[in-house]
Design a protein around this motif. Structure first.
Motif, PDB file in Angstrom:
ATOM      1  N   SER A 169     -16.023 -56.003   9.707  1.00 28.89           N
ATOM      2  CA  SER A 169     -15.885 -55.342  11.006  1.00 28.89           C
ATOM      3  C   SER A 169     -15.776 -56.348  12.142  1.00 28.89           C
ATOM      4  O   SER A 169     -15.822 -55.977  13.306  1.00 28.89           O
ATOM      5  CB  SER A 169     -17.090 -54.416  11.260  1.00 28.89           C
TER       6      SER A 169
ATOM      7  N   ALA B  96     -16.868 -53.963  15.830  1.00 34.38           N
ATOM      8  CA  ALA B  96     -16.278 -52.641  16.044  1.00 34.38           C
ATOM      9  C   ALA B  96     -17.216 -51.639  16.693  1.00 34.38           C
ATOM     10  O   ALA B  96     -16.764 -50.651  17.269  1.00 34.38           O
ATOM     11  CB  ALA B  96     -15.782 -52.088  14.703  1.00 34.38           C
ATOM     12  N   ARG B  97     -18.532 -51.887  16.604  1.00 29.79           N
ATOM     13  CA  ARG B  97     -19.494 -50.922  17.136  1.00 29.79           C
ATOM     14  C   ARG B  97     -20.631 -51.626  17.867  1.00 29.79           C
ATOM     15  O   ARG B  97     -20.945 -52.791  17.591  1.00 29.79           O
ATOM     16  CB  ARG B  97     -20.069 -50.063  15.997  1.00 29.79           C
ATOM     17  N   ASP B  98     -21.272 -50.904  18.766  1.00 25.58           N
ATOM     18  CA  ASP B  98     -22.365 -51.470  19.556  1.00 25.58           C
ATOM     19  C   ASP B  98     -23.505 -51.969  18.676  1.00 25.58           C
ATOM     20  O   ASP B  98     -24.098 -53.023  18.950  1.00 25.58           O
ATOM     21  CB  ASP B  98     -22.906 -50.417  20.538  1.00 25.58           C
ATOM     22  N   SER B  99     -23.834 -51.224  17.630  1.00 30.21           N
ATOM     23  CA  SER B  99     -24.959 -51.613  16.767  1.00 30.21           C
ATOM     24  C   SER B  99     -24.725 -52.952  16.073  1.00 30.21           C
ATOM     25  O   SER B  99     -25.684 -53.672  15.749  1.00 30.21           O
ATOM     26  CB  SER B  99     -25.208 -50.519  15.715  1.00 30.21           C
ATOM     27  N   GLN B 100     -23.452 -53.288  15.852  1.00 30.75           N
ATOM     28  CA  GLN B 100     -23.128 -54.544  15.159  1.00 30.75           C
ATOM     29  C   GLN B 100     -23.318 -55.756  16.057  1.00 30.75           C
ATOM     30  O   GLN B 100     -23.550 -56.866  15.571  1.00 30.75           O
ATOM     31  CB  GLN B 100     -21.691 -54.482  14.637  1.00 30.75           C
ATOM     32  N   LYS B 101     -23.221 -55.553  17.348  1.00 33.19           N
ATOM     33  CA  LYS B 101     -23.383 -56.666  18.291  1.00 33.19           C
ATOM     34  C   LYS B 101     -24.777 -57.266  18.169  1.00 33.19           C
ATOM     35  O   LYS B 101     -24.939 -58.494  18.132  1.00 33.19           O
ATOM     36  CB  LYS B 101     -23.135 -56.185  19.720  1.00 33.19           C
TER      37      LYS B 101
ATOM     38  N   VAL C 101     -17.851 -56.115  21.924  1.00 28.57           N
ATOM     39  CA  VAL C 101     -17.587 -54.879  21.192  1.00 28.57           C
ATOM     40  C   VAL C 101     -16.171 -54.421  21.520  1.00 28.57           C
ATOM     41  O   VAL C 101     -15.856 -54.113  22.673  1.00 28.57           O
ATOM     42  CB  VAL C 101     -18.599 -53.775  21.548  1.00 28.57           C
TER      43      VAL C 101
ATOM     44  N   LYS D 200     -14.019 -51.569  20.235  1.00 29.01           N
ATOM     45  CA  LYS D 200     -14.175 -50.355  19.439  1.00 29.01           C
ATOM     46  C   LYS D 200     -13.069 -50.196  18.381  1.00 29.01           C
ATOM     47  O   LYS D 200     -11.877 -50.207  18.710  1.00 29.01           O
ATOM     48  CB  LYS D 200     -14.172 -49.120  20.349  1.00 29.01           C
ATOM     49  N   ASP D 201     -13.497 -50.073  17.125  1.00 31.21           N
ATOM     50  CA  ASP D 201     -12.591 -49.789  16.002  1.00 31.21           C
ATOM     51  C   ASP D 201     -11.322 -50.636  16.041  1.00 31.21           C
ATOM     52  O   ASP D 201     -10.214 -50.141  15.808  1.00 31.21           O
ATOM     53  CB  ASP D 201     -12.219 -48.300  15.988  1.00 31.21           C
ATOM     54  N   TRP D 202     -11.486 -51.924  16.335  1.00 31.03           N
ATOM     55  CA  TRP D 202     -10.334 -52.804  16.515  1.00 31.03           C
ATOM     56  C   TRP D 202      -9.426 -52.843  15.281  1.00 31.03           C
ATOM     57  O   TRP D 202      -8.205 -53.010  15.400  1.00 31.03           O
ATOM     58  CB  TRP D 202     -10.806 -54.223  16.852  1.00 31.03           C
TER      59      TRP D 202
END
Length: 291
Positions: A207, A231-236, A274, A276-278
């Motif tokens: 991701s 791709a998502r805030d939680s991954q940051k 982030v 999103k869904d790159w």
């Protein structure tokens, strides 16, 4: 004199990048234990007394779902049209049957000589390797079948010799001192991405993407600004880690490899963004270089 392009193809994690680094005697293609590490075509040039072998390391071919993976697989398949010889690598220990079937079907569509490299033989029984060789020879008419261990450097020289005699006659296509055509900026991006693959788990490597935002050569050091996109805030938060620990680990290990590659002190500044869904957005993929 012989020269030509050799496309290295295979399922994800078959050992293609490990083989390329081995034949070059230096690392230009990133590796990890996770499949689908390679996302771009990487060119490595082996200069010998009577030949110039231009290896093209391709992303692992697999049944793709996201737009990113579809583009990656398309890029690998396109390489079959652009090379003089195809080197099909198979992991004899952990087979990917669906990918192998897909690759064999593609090989029947191109009129190029193909060498089968059966990799990781140091981890398999001889009888199993022979049995597998017979199985593949029944599926396609290979120019040669060579059992190897890319990591252990077993029979790699035999493989190179077979590749060499299979190339067309012709002059060197690159200056003799050249070992790759990829830029330092691209290598910097790949080094960072490798550390993300190696240091993070779950879905994070797949991701994430890396862009190099600044590459400035100064008198005593090279200043590099790069962004890790998720791709998502939680991954940051996972990339940054507790009190920035994970980002620091990624940066420290990446900077060390960069300094060794560039032969200079490096000041590396990493940012996490982030996007999103790159991996499913065509325009963003274009911007990230996955066209």
């Amino acid at each position: 004199m012989r020269s030509g392009f050799v496309g290295i193809i295979g399922a994800p994690n078959a050992g293609k990048s490990t083989l390329l680094n081995q034949v070059l005697g230096q690392k230009i293609s990133i590796t990890s234990k996770k499949p689908q590490t390679t996302r771009d075509r990487i060119v490595g040039i082996v200069n010998r007394s009577e030949s110039q072998i231009i290896f093209v390391d391709t992303p692992g071919i697999h049944k793709s779902t996201t737009l990113l993976n579809k583009r990656i697989v398309d890029q690998a398949l396109l390489a079959l049209e652009d090379v003089d010889l195809i080197l099909f690598m198979v992991d004899v220990v952990s087979r990917n049957y669906s990918a192998e079937k897909l690759i064999i079907s593609q090989l029947h569509k191109v009129s190029k000589p193909v060498i089968l490299a059966m990799n990781k033989i140091d981890l398999a029984k001889k009888a199993d390797v022979f049995k597998l060789a017979e199985e593949f020879q029944g599926l396609f008419q290979f120019r040669a079948v060579i059992p190897v261990s890319a990591k252990g450097n077993i029979q790699v020289e035999n493989l190179i010799e077979e590749v060499e005699v299979s190339l067309p006659e012709g002059p060197r296509l690159y200056p003799e001192e050249t070992f790759t055509d990829i830029s330092e900026k691209f290598m910097v991006k790949e080094i960072i991405r490798e550390k993300v693959f190696r240091l993070t788990g779950m879905e994070i490597p797949y991701s994430s993407a890396v862009t190099v935002d600044a590459f400035d050569v100064e008198k005593k050091l090279i200043l590099i600004h790069a962004s890790i996109h998720v791709a998502r805030d939680s991954q940051k938060g996972i990339i940054i880690g507790k009190k920035g620990a994970m980002l620091t680990r990624i940066g420290t290990k990446a900077r060390k490899d960069m300094e060794e590659m560039l032969g200079s002190k490096v000041l590396l500044k990493l940012f996490v963004k982030v996007t999103k869904d790159w991996y499913s957005r065509g325009r963003t993929l274009d911007e990230f270089g996955y066209k």
